[in-house]
Write a protein that holds these residues in place. Structure first.
Motif, PDB file in Angstrom:
ATOM      1  N   ALA A  73       6.167 -22.790   3.162  1.00  0.00           N
ATOM      2  CA  ALA A  73       7.531 -22.450   2.745  1.00  0.00           C
ATOM      3  C   ALA A  73       7.498 -21.791   1.373  1.00  0.00           C
ATOM      4  O   ALA A  73       6.550 -21.963   0.606  1.00  0.00           O
ATOM      5  CB  ALA A  73       8.380 -23.715   2.704  1.00  0.00           C
ATOM      6  N   ALA A  74       8.543 -21.027   1.094  1.00  0.00           N
ATOM      7  CA  ALA A  74       8.643 -20.391  -0.221  1.00  0.00           C
ATOM      8  C   ALA A  74       8.850 -21.473  -1.279  1.00  0.00           C
ATOM      9  O   ALA A  74       9.710 -22.334  -1.139  1.00  0.00           O
ATOM     10  CB  ALA A  74       9.799 -19.414  -0.249  1.00  0.00           C
ATOM     11  N   GLY A  75       8.032 -21.430  -2.313  1.00  0.00           N
ATOM     12  CA  GLY A  75       8.154 -22.375  -3.417  1.00  0.00           C
ATOM     13  C   GLY A  75       9.027 -21.824  -4.525  1.00  0.00           C
ATOM     14  O   GLY A  75       9.551 -20.710  -4.424  1.00  0.00           O
ATOM     15  N   PHE A  76       9.148 -22.596  -5.597  1.00  0.00           N
ATOM     16  CA  PHE A  76       9.989 -22.197  -6.729  1.00  0.00           C
ATOM     17  C   PHE A  76       9.568 -20.848  -7.291  1.00  0.00           C
ATOM     18  O   PHE A  76      10.398 -19.965  -7.498  1.00  0.00           O
ATOM     19  CB  PHE A  76       9.936 -23.262  -7.842  1.00  0.00           C
ATOM     20  N   TRP A  77       8.267 -20.668  -7.555  1.00  0.00           N
ATOM     21  CA  TRP A  77       7.790 -19.426  -8.160  1.00  0.00           C
ATOM     22  C   TRP A  77       7.970 -18.237  -7.233  1.00  0.00           C
ATOM     23  O   TRP A  77       8.270 -17.125  -7.688  1.00  0.00           O
ATOM     24  CB  TRP A  77       6.337 -19.565  -8.600  1.00  0.00           C
ATOM     25  N   GLY A  78       7.813 -18.469  -5.937  1.00  0.00           N
ATOM     26  CA  GLY A  78       8.036 -17.393  -4.970  1.00  0.00           C
ATOM     27  C   GLY A  78       9.496 -16.969  -4.942  1.00  0.00           C
ATOM     28  O   GLY A  78       9.813 -15.768  -4.907  1.00  0.00           O
ATOM     29  N   LYS A  79      10.396 -17.958  -4.983  1.00  0.00           N
ATOM     30  CA  LYS A  79      11.829 -17.647  -4.993  1.00  0.00           C
ATOM     31  C   LYS A  79      12.228 -16.952  -6.298  1.00  0.00           C
ATOM     32  O   LYS A  79      13.033 -16.011  -6.292  1.00  0.00           O
ATOM     33  CB  LYS A  79      12.646 -18.923  -4.798  1.00  0.00           C
TER      34      LYS A  79
END
Length: 195
Positions: free
Chosen positions: A117-123
């Motif tokens: 899943a997309a993590g904080f840094w990816g978002k």
């Protein structure tokens, strides 16, 4: 097909519309129209995931197409900016290589039954890159569509805007590297040659 998937599909269909508006200067206010299309596509990105999770409408089709649509939308806009020399090729390549790396990592992990899943840094990277793209489109609209910088101090305004936009692009590239490193470190076990 459920509503989140329709929104994702709409985002894909808006990409060639964005390209037409961006690349054809004969269309009146073409940069402004490209910006409106890009913002509309970005809104579908925020909406489809929210609706899918809220109403339990997550599907394999959505899991496949949503991140692909995001990447193609962003890379299309950045490639257009490279083409008209608004950004350099190096940050574009950094962002593109990270996207390929994370997509490959997700594919390998999925083969092992793990969904990344997309993590904080990816978002954060995605949100900041979207804001950067919109800022560049705002600048192009003011300077190209409306010639708002045709003042005595136009050169200074252009130079300052250029510095700001270049800074935003490099921050986006930096966030891209950080988020890519975090994904790679967190899921290295799936590609570890020693394992």
């Amino acid at each position: 097909m459920n509503l989140p998937n329709k929104l994702t599909l709409m985002r894909v269909l808006l990409i060639p519309v964005f390209l037409v508006f961006f690349l054809i200067p004969g269309i009146p206010c073409h940069y402004l129209l490209a910006m409106i299309v890009f913002i509309a596509a970005s809104i579908t990105d925020a909406l489809d995931g929210h609706l899918a999770r809220k109403h339990n409408l997550v599907t394999n089709f959505g899991k496949f197409l949503d991140p692909l649509a995001d990447k193609v939308l962003v890379m299309t806009a950045l490639a257009c900016f490279v083409d008209n020399q608004m950004i350099g090729v190096i940050p574009f390549l950094i962002i593109m290589m990270r996207e390929f790396m994370v997509s490959g990592l997700r594919l390998v992990a999925a083969n092992s039954g793990t969904v990344i899943a997309a993590g904080f840094w990816g978002k954060l990277k995605t949100a900041f890159t979207m804001v950067t793209i919109i800022a560049i489109l705002v600048y192009l609209s003011f300077s190209g569509d409306f010639n708002s910088f045709s003042l005595a101090c136009a050169d200074t305004i252009d130079r300052v805007c250029g510095w700001i936009l270049t800074g935003l692009v490099w921050i986006s590239a930096g966030l891209t590297v950080i988020s890519g490193w975090i994904y790679l470190r967190g899921y290295w076990k799936f590609i570890d040659p020693e394992a």
